[in-house]
Design a protein around this motif. Structure first.
Motif, PDB file in Angstrom:
ATOM      1  N   LYS A   1      73.143  62.964  56.789  1.00  0.00           N
ATOM      2  CA  LYS A   1      73.511  64.157  57.549  1.00  0.00           C
ATOM      3  C   LYS A   1      74.857  64.729  57.110  1.00  0.00           C
ATOM      4  CE  LYS A   1      69.858  63.678  60.121  1.00  0.00           C
ATOM      5  NZ  LYS A   1      68.713  64.593  59.966  1.00  0.00           N
TER       6      LYS A   1
ATOM      7  N   SER B   1      68.191  65.627  53.184  1.00  0.00           N
ATOM      8  CA  SER B   1      68.762  64.321  53.501  1.00  0.00           C
ATOM      9  C   SER B   1      68.705  63.337  52.346  1.00  0.00           C
ATOM     10  CB  SER B   1      68.048  63.714  54.718  1.00  0.00           C
ATOM     11  OG  SER B   1      66.664  63.577  54.458  1.00  0.00           O
TER      12      SER B   1
ATOM     13  N   SER C   1      69.290  56.385  56.575  1.00  0.00           N
ATOM     14  CA  SER C   1      70.442  56.916  57.301  1.00  0.00           C
ATOM     15  C   SER C   1      70.005  58.021  58.252  1.00  0.00           C
ATOM     16  CB  SER C   1      71.481  57.448  56.308  1.00  0.00           C
ATOM     17  OG  SER C   1      72.537  58.091  56.984  1.00  0.00           O
ATOM     18  N   ASP C   2      70.660  58.071  59.396  1.00  0.00           N
ATOM     19  CA  ASP C   2      70.424  59.154  60.347  1.00  0.00           C
ATOM     20  C   ASP C   2      71.738  59.752  60.826  1.00  0.00           C
ATOM     21  OD1 ASP C   2      71.259  56.967  61.741  1.00  0.00           O
ATOM     22  OD2 ASP C   2      69.954  57.295  63.461  1.00  0.00           O
TER      23      ASP C   2
ATOM     24  N   ARG D   1      76.559  62.062  65.646  1.00  0.00           N
ATOM     25  CA  ARG D   1      76.186  61.079  64.620  1.00  0.00           C
ATOM     26  C   ARG D   1      77.090  61.153  63.395  1.00  0.00           C
ATOM     27  NH1 ARG D   1      73.942  56.864  66.001  1.00  0.00           N
ATOM     28  NH2 ARG D   1      72.939  56.605  63.983  1.00  0.00           N
TER      29      ARG D   1
END
Length: 886
Positions: A413, A441, A293-294, A585
């Motif tokens: 995030k 994270s 995941s970002d 994001r």
């Protein structure tokens, strides 16, 4: 004629282009043209160039080669950028898909600031002067109404009703004879009301605090809507939307989500179902695995009911006893009661003789006499009504459905996004711990019991979200110290006291400022600061302890859900939500994405994957089945699938049924109950054999029990058709058709006892033990909702065993089109509740329930594999199963 022929000869019969079309085509052509440069323009000699760029055994000098081709590389990048924007003729067409709106084409405020100057030029060019107003003009044309919102609405409705009464003949005849339009001066009344509405625009509207001076302590109209030992009333918003909120209440983010998501009306709320844009891959990438995941996904979960229960009796252990009965002794264990961990598990109905499963719940012990209980809206009223009736004098119960809001956020995030908008009002140990882990994270390194309780400033004090400067990276010692400091004493109890009491929530709204007031303070701050100070510091409004409000919030990690839950006062939800969605994001999601992520993580989604509860049965049969059936019936007869004429579904055809079995549009658990219980009944009657049909006899009736007699399997199907036939009258079922049995590591925790069926009534009454499983398709295809699950017949085990290993052609490729043996209808053992293509596995996967006795099969391959067939098809797929704990 000669001129026409000559014209055709010049253009070859093609349509001539006008000047605008020629210009646009030439613009695209120029944008896609890439200029080049000869290699010999380098300062080196030809021998050196040939030596460095030769291909006959020598090595290419990469740096020299790139240096000689630098011009072409730059031109390639330039052409790519020009080609991307060459077809965009206006500013709003060049925006990303997320920012595109229909209003952006004529409202300059919907366009990012970096593009507004170009947008203003385009609007001026197209004579859109009405939308390009100066700052002074906008301040002079402010809309201020003299009438209050309710009176203005009443005046407008009166005008419409008077016009209707004067024109409609049916209304004229319904009125008494002495009442006429001329006698009561209808025209003069309409004229007076229209004049009143027009004049009200030039006067000032009284503030909400003036109207409800004894109830409010702010100018935003925020108040605490809590019911003490009774259900709280539905909050009403603006008078403009009062008719839309009579039956379904709106969440704080309703208007924001209405522009960006599809909404559904369920369970008394308007709930976001799914974003308007495609987001299946996005949800999988951001929400399923933290490592990949970002970003983050957030959802407004304020529709989940929250109640706060306080023990006011002398018996200090009463609340613990009640919670123990509601959760079968789980939420009263020491790790929840003593260590104050968040309980995530099932809750039971203890009002009847037999405790039935109602659904999932979250319980947090504040202290030994107070808990926070979160429930799904379908089961909230059941628990609340039972507690208020039974323990009205011993417990004080707050209905906080409309006084406490919540946000669920997940992804790598998630903490980083929250830290970008939250600032503590004073020195706080909880906030300092939050700052240390906000950049982590991977949540697997964090303790499972991790929660934060703190008071923060109004997030609107920040002009834009900004990350916290954390110079010291988190290490193992920090994580250990954070886990050791986790307790609900001191600061935690102080913040939770404000969050769980009416006075504390009302105090948080004290002097809550409007956007205009905050904008005025920010403008004064910008004018007072010197030019040498950073612009980021100028835009942060400093917190004034004496006048500014502080927001109590509670943030906790939910290991089972794999997300973070933020609980805040109801009217502080929207300011936090707006700032949170400004963080890069961070995307919003709906119920569809929650179901997708649970499915990918092999978890059950309530209520679709809970067929052993009343809410799950109602969700599956009346709601989903009726909606799919209505969609199917809208199609013409030639374009819709005929379920009754699907060939080659089973190996044996019985006269009682043709084509698809059971309800075509749902998981027919009643049909599965009759099949499985009927097979056991027939085995007991015929010594272990199951006769399919007796051609010499038709179905007989049992006069004693007033039901059909079951002598073979065909009689079971006739019994099902008789029960589900609407002409026989509605059948009231006192018991659910299925009951869950949990399994661990493929071994049954509870041994199945062989049921004894005396008559056909027992077949329809005794619930069928089922087990939740996750099915992974071995080969191609993907299952869909309501797919049928079959066991593998003994005679077909060798064939399906070879399929699992792969059947290859002569050229070495897999053979996916070979003839397969069909199972019998008696091999039906379950249904698929949710299934689709799993992006994590790159193959089809589904969750469902099967008869528990299948897991006691002697053959290991038949026990661990099943066949799956989608409803309305005759194609079977081999799947491997894994049990899921309920």
């Amino acid at each position: 004629m000669s001129g026409i022929k000559k014209n055709h000869g010049n253009n070859g019969g093609k349509k001539q282009l006008n000047q605008n079309q020629i210009f646009r085509r030439q613009k695209v052509r120029n944008a896609r043209t890439i200029r080049t440069e000869a290699i010999h323009t380098s300062n080196k000699s030809k021998n050196e160039q040939n030596k460095s760029l030769s291909e006959d055994g020598s090595i290419i000098q990469v740096d020299q080669f790139i240096g000689s081709r630098e011009f072409e590389l730059r031109q390639l990048q330039y052409a790519m950028l020009k080609s991307k924007s060459s077809s965009s003729t206006r500013v709003f067409q060049a925006l990303p898909r997320k920012l595109r709106r229909r209003t952006a084409s004529h409202n300059v405020k919907r366009i990012p600031k970096r593009m507004r100057n170009r947008a203003l030029k385009e609007m001026l060019k197209n004579d859109q002067q009405s939308n390009v107003s100066s700052k002074n003009a906008s301040t002079t044309n402010k809309k201020t109404h003299g009438l209050s919102s309710s009176r203005l609405y009443r005046a407008k409705m009166s005008v419409k009703l008077l016009r209707l009464a004067s024109k409609s003949m049916s209304m004229k005849l319904a009125l008494p004879s002495h009442i006429t339009a001329s006698k009561y001066n209808v025209r003069q009344r309409i004229k007076y009301l229209k004049k009143l509405i027009k004049e009200s625009k030039n006067t000032k509207q009284p503030t909400t605090s003036d109207v409800n001076s004894g109830r409010l302590n702010n100018k935003c109209g925020s108040y605490d809507n809590t019911g003490i030992n009774k259900l709280a009333p539905i909050p009403r918003g603006r008078i403009k939307y009062c008719k839309r909120q009579r039956q379904f209440s709106w969440l704080p983010t309703h208007i924001w989500n209405a522009k960006r998501s599809h909404l559904i009306k369920r369970w008394g709320f308007n709930i976001p179902w799914s974003p308007s844009q495609k987001c299946f891959k996005l949800a999988h990438r951001l929400g399923s695995g933290v490592a990949a995941s970002d970003g983050a996904l957030c959802m407004d979960t304020s529709f989940m009911g929250t109640m706060i229960i306080n023990n006011i009796s002398e018996n200090k252990s009463l609340l613990k006893q009640i919670v123990s009965r509601l959760t079968k002794g789980r939420a009263s264990l020491s790790k929840y009661f003593g260590s104050k961990n968040l309980y995530e598990g099932l809750i039971y109905d203890i009002e009847g003789e037999e405790s039935k499963i109602l659904g999932p719940s979250n319980i947090l012990w504040v202290d030994e006499n107070e808990i926070i209980l979160r429930l799904h809206p379908t089961i909230y009223s059941t628990i609340f009504t039972y507690l208020t009736k039974t323990f009205s004098k011993e417990l004080s119960i707050q209905d906080c459905r409309y006084s406490l809001a919540s946000i669920a956020i997940r992804g790598a995030k998630a903490l980083t996004a929250l830290s970008s908008i939250l600032r503590s009002t004073s020195n706080s140990k909880s906030f300092e711990s939050f700052k240390r882990v906000c950049n982590v994270s991977d949540y697997n390194v964090l303790p499972s019991k991790l929660m934060f309780a703190m008071e923060v400033i109004d997030p609107r004090h920040l002009s834009a979200p900004k990350k916290i400067d954390n110079k010291n990276p988190v290490n193992v010692e920090d994580i250990i110290s954070i886990s050791e400091d986790q307790s609900l004493n001191g600061e935690f109890s102080k913040v939770l006291k404000k969050l769980t009491t009416v006075e504390g929530r009302k105090q948080s709204y004290n002097n809550q400022q409007t956007l205009k007031q905050l904008s005025k303070r920010r403008q004064e701050l910008l004018e007072s600061k010197t030019i040498y100070e950073p612009s980021s510091q100028k835009r942060i409004i400093p917190f004034n302890d004496s006048s500014d409000p502080s927001v109590p919030l509670f943030l906790t990690r939910r290991p089972k859900e794999n997300d973070w839950l933020l609980i805040i006062p109801w009217f502080w939800h929207l300011p936090i939500w707006y700032q949170l969605n400004r963080v890069p994001r961070v995307y919003n999601m709906g119920l569809r994405q929650v179901q997708q992520l649970k499915y990918e993580n092999k978890q059950l989604y309530f209520p679709d994957d809970y067929p052993f509860t009343e809410i799950g049965v109602l969700e599956n049969s009346p709601y989903k089945s009726n909606s799919l059936r209505a969609k199917w019936e809208k199609k013409t007869a030639g374009k819709r699938l005929n379920f009754e004429k699907i060939p080659n579904i089973h190996s044996n055809n019985l006269p009682a049924i043709s084509g698809e079995i059971g309800d075509y549009f749902s998981c027919d658990w009643k049909f599965l109950q009759l099949v499985q219980n009927g097979i056991e009944y027939l085995k007991q009657q015929h010594g272990g054999n199951v006769p399919l049909i007796d051609e010499k006899k038709t179905t007989q009736f049992d006069n004693k029990h007033h039901s059909r007699m079951v002598n073979n399997f065909n009689d079971l199907l006739e019994l099902y058709k008789y029960i589900t036939d609407d002409s026989n009258g509605p059948s009231v079922e006192s018991q659910l058709p299925t009951t869950p049995i949990s399994l661990a590591n493929g071994k049954a925790v509870l041994k199945l006892k062989t049921e004894q069926f005396v008559n056909t009534v027992d077949i329809t009454k005794k619930p069928l033990p089922v087990t939740a499983v996750s099915c992974y398709l071995v080969r191609r295809g993907h299952p869909k909702d309501n797919a049928r699950v079959y066991s593998i017949p003994e005679k077909d085990i060798p064939y399906w065993s070879s399929v699992s290993q792969g059947i290859y052609k002569a050229n070495g490729t897999l053979n996916n089109h070979c003839d397969i043996p069909l199972p019998n209808i008696i091999n039906l053992i379950g249904f698929v509740t949710s299934g689709t293509f799993n992006l994590a596995d790159g193959n089809g996967r589904c969750n469902g329930f099967i008869a528990s006795k299948h897991l006691h099969n002697n053959n290991s391959f038949a026990r661990s594999h099943v066949l799956i067939r989608n409803s309305g098809t005759n194609i079977y797929r081999l799947a491997k199963i894994e049990t899921i704990s309920v």
